[in-house]
Design a protein around this motif. Structure first.
Motif, mmCIF file in Angstrom:
data_model
loop_
_atom_site.group_PDB
_atom_site.id
_atom_site.type_symbol
_atom_site.label_atom_id
_atom_site.label_comp_id
_atom_site.label_asym_id
_atom_site.label_seq_id
_atom_site.Cartn_x
_atom_site.Cartn_y
_atom_site.Cartn_z
ATOM 1 N N PRO A 7 3.282 -14.532 -52.526
ATOM 2 C CA PRO A 7 4.564 -15.235 -52.395
ATOM 3 C C PRO A 7 4.459 -16.698 -52.799
ATOM 4 O O PRO A 7 3.367 -17.240 -52.959
ATOM 5 N N ARG A 66 0.991 -9.026 -55.340
ATOM 6 C CA ARG A 66 2.051 -9.650 -54.560
ATOM 7 C C ARG A 66 1.519 -10.911 -53.905
ATOM 8 O O ARG A 66 0.730 -10.850 -52.980
ATOM 9 N N SER A 99 1.326 -11.433 -48.728
ATOM 10 C CA SER A 99 2.729 -11.209 -49.035
ATOM 11 C C SER A 99 3.630 -11.800 -47.965
ATOM 12 O O SER A 99 3.198 -12.279 -46.930
ATOM 13 N N ALA A 158 3.858 -11.067 -58.666
ATOM 14 C CA ALA A 158 5.222 -10.907 -58.153
ATOM 15 C C ALA A 158 5.324 -11.655 -56.839
ATOM 16 O O ALA A 158 4.560 -11.377 -55.904
ATOM 17 N N ASN A 159 6.258 -12.605 -56.749
ATOM 18 C CA ASN A 159 6.367 -13.385 -55.510
ATOM 19 C C ASN A 159 7.367 -12.800 -54.534
ATOM 20 O O ASN A 159 7.638 -13.402 -53.505
ATOM 21 N N SER A 160 7.925 -11.621 -54.844
ATOM 22 C CA SER A 160 8.836 -10.963 -53.908
ATOM 23 C C SER A 160 8.750 -9.457 -54.097
ATOM 24 O O SER A 160 8.296 -8.965 -55.140
ATOM 25 N N SER A 161 9.194 -8.724 -53.092
ATOM 26 C CA SER A 161 9.203 -7.268 -53.202
ATOM 27 C C SER A 161 10.172 -6.809 -54.275
ATOM 28 O O SER A 161 9.949 -5.775 -54.931
ATOM 29 N N ALA A 210 8.339 -7.062 -57.585
ATOM 30 C CA ALA A 210 7.353 -5.980 -57.651
ATOM 31 C C ALA A 210 8.038 -4.656 -57.996
ATOM 32 O O ALA A 210 7.527 -3.861 -58.811
ATOM 33 N N ASP A 268 -0.245 -5.941 -51.330
ATOM 34 C CA ASP A 268 0.106 -7.329 -51.062
ATOM 35 C C ASP A 268 -1.146 -8.179 -50.913
ATOM 36 O O ASP A 268 -2.129 -7.757 -50.313
ATOM 37 N N ASP A 291 13.281 -10.793 -48.520
ATOM 38 C CA ASP A 291 11.991 -10.958 -47.855
ATOM 39 C C ASP A 291 12.039 -12.017 -46.763
ATOM 40 O O ASP A 291 11.138 -12.096 -45.932
#
Length: 404
Positions: free
Chosen positions: A184, A182, A393, A161-164, A167, A390, A310
């Motif tokens: 980014p 995580r 992250s 997952a490249n972003s919260s 996720a 993360d 983010d």
């Protein structure tokens, strides 16, 4: 570490964010001693075959139609499945990791090969929200999307997952935290910012860079800019290509403030001298355009889609659009154009600092290498992966060890 990136498309067939992100990541990983192969379909017969690029070895399998679309192109999809799996089987002793870029229909051979040959397996999600692959694939009429999602859920795959936001979407879909990492997206940060408050002729320059596709809402941007430019000295530069290109050019006919710049990989040409980057998309994962623009000091004007929260703090590192309707885009243009030189400079510096400290590609490459090493240790020790935290992250300046 020997890594195969399994792509739904790659240069020269497409010049989108996923291709750009994979290219700069692969180059940075290669600089750190990793052996990189990019396995992808191509619709261009002259591009088919294997060649060496700065990012690694690129293997392009010739196809008649896009295999990631399925539907009426189902035979091309099955053809790619067979060809890609055969390649992964024949070369199974030459790689350790299969890194699937976007979990689309092209992912099937990677999922099966990873399971059969005991390879480390990761899949980076392309988008969040309702457009996330895990939500869209099962909704397809044919059963192949359900098959890919089922295989992904039942494998030892690690979802990247490249972003919260992404996720959180994975958690909402029942993906255990220990199967989510995580990491980014990364960006090449120029030594000096290239953005400028005003062009030499006094105009405020806005840039759009990306695919010219319906979900990007460039048509609404053009209509909003038509109104904005009638009262403000401003220029909109549109970089990119896609299925909407001809329609958008026709829509902007006679509007001298809107310029179509074509496709280029030259970031200086795109962001140099620009004051703002504008992106009114319906959805994103973590936009490469956003990262690159902020790295150059161009202030983002953007919808609050996945990944933006983010990076962009409204009024500090960018302008957040209330929506991506024509009127909301116009309101964002007016807000951005109304910044004085000092306000713009402060926002530009904040945007550049946030990205270059936390998303520099060298930081992201180290995070991926640590992720793969950790996955290898987990496999060796036959222990459950200790992820769910993360790994480099957007909230950390350097990759933080998992478990901390």
């Amino acid at each position: 570490m020997r890594i195969v990136f399994l792509m739904p498309t790659y240069y020269p067939d497409s010049f989108g964010g996923a291709e750009r992100q994979t290219r700069i990541l692969a180059r940075s990983l290669r600089d750190r001693g990793a052996a990189i192969t990019i396995l992808t379909p191509t619709l261009q017969a002259q591009a088919a075959g294997t060649d060496d690029q700065p990012e690694g070895r690129v293997v392009r399998l010739p196809m008649r139609s896009d295999p990631a679309l399925g539907g009426r192109y189902v035979f091309s999809m099955l053809h790619f499945w067979f060809r890609a799996f055969l390649w992964l089987a024949r070369h199974r002793r030459s790689y350790d990791v299969i890194a699937i870029q976007h979990l689309r229909l092209h992912a099937w051979p990677g999922l099966v090969a990873g399971r059969l040959f005991g390879k480390l397996l990761s899949a980076k999600l392309g988008r969040g929200g309702e457009h996330m692959e895990l939500r869209r694939l099962p909704a397809q009429k044919l059963p192949f999307g359900k098959l890919v999602v089922s295989l992904a859920r039942r494998s030892r795959l690690i979802f990247v997952a490249n972003s919260s936001d992404i996720a959180g979407d994975l958690a909402a879909l029942g993906i255990p935290a220990d199967r989510v990492a995580r990491v980014p997206n990364g960006v090449e940060c120029p030594m000096e910012p290239g953005a400028a408050y005003r062009a030499p002729d006094g105009a405020c320059v806005f840039v759009y860079a990306g695919r010219l596709a319906q979900e990007k809402r460039v048509d609404r941007l053009i209509e909003a800019f038509r109104i904005f430019a009638a009262e403000h000295p401003a220029t909109l530069r549109i970089f990119g290509s896609g299925p909407e290109k001809n329609r958008l050019i026709e829509q902007a006919a006679g509007l001298s403030s809107v310029r179509f710049m074509g496709v280029t990989d030259d970031r200086d040409a795109i962001y140099g001298g620009a004051a703002f980057m504008i992106l009114p998309s319906d959805s994103e994962g973590m936009s490469n355009t956003l990262l690159e623009a902020m790295a150059y000091g161009a202030v983002p004007v953007i919808t609050d889609v996945s990944g933006v929260g983010d990076l962009v703090v409204p009024g500090q590192s960018g302008v957040m659009l209330a929506d991506n309707t024509r009127d909301a885009i116009l309101e964002g243009l007016v807000t951005a154009g109304g910044l004085d030189a000092a306000q713009w400079a402060a926002m530009s510096a904040e945007a550049r600092q946030r990205v270059c400290e936390k998303h520099a590609i060298n930081v992201v490459a180290e995070a991926y290498l640590r992720l793969y090493r950790e996955m290898a240790d987990d496999r060796l020790n036959r222990a459950p992966p200790a992820r769910g935290r993360d790994i480099g992250s957007a909230e950390a300046g350097v990759p933080a060890p998992v478990g901390q």
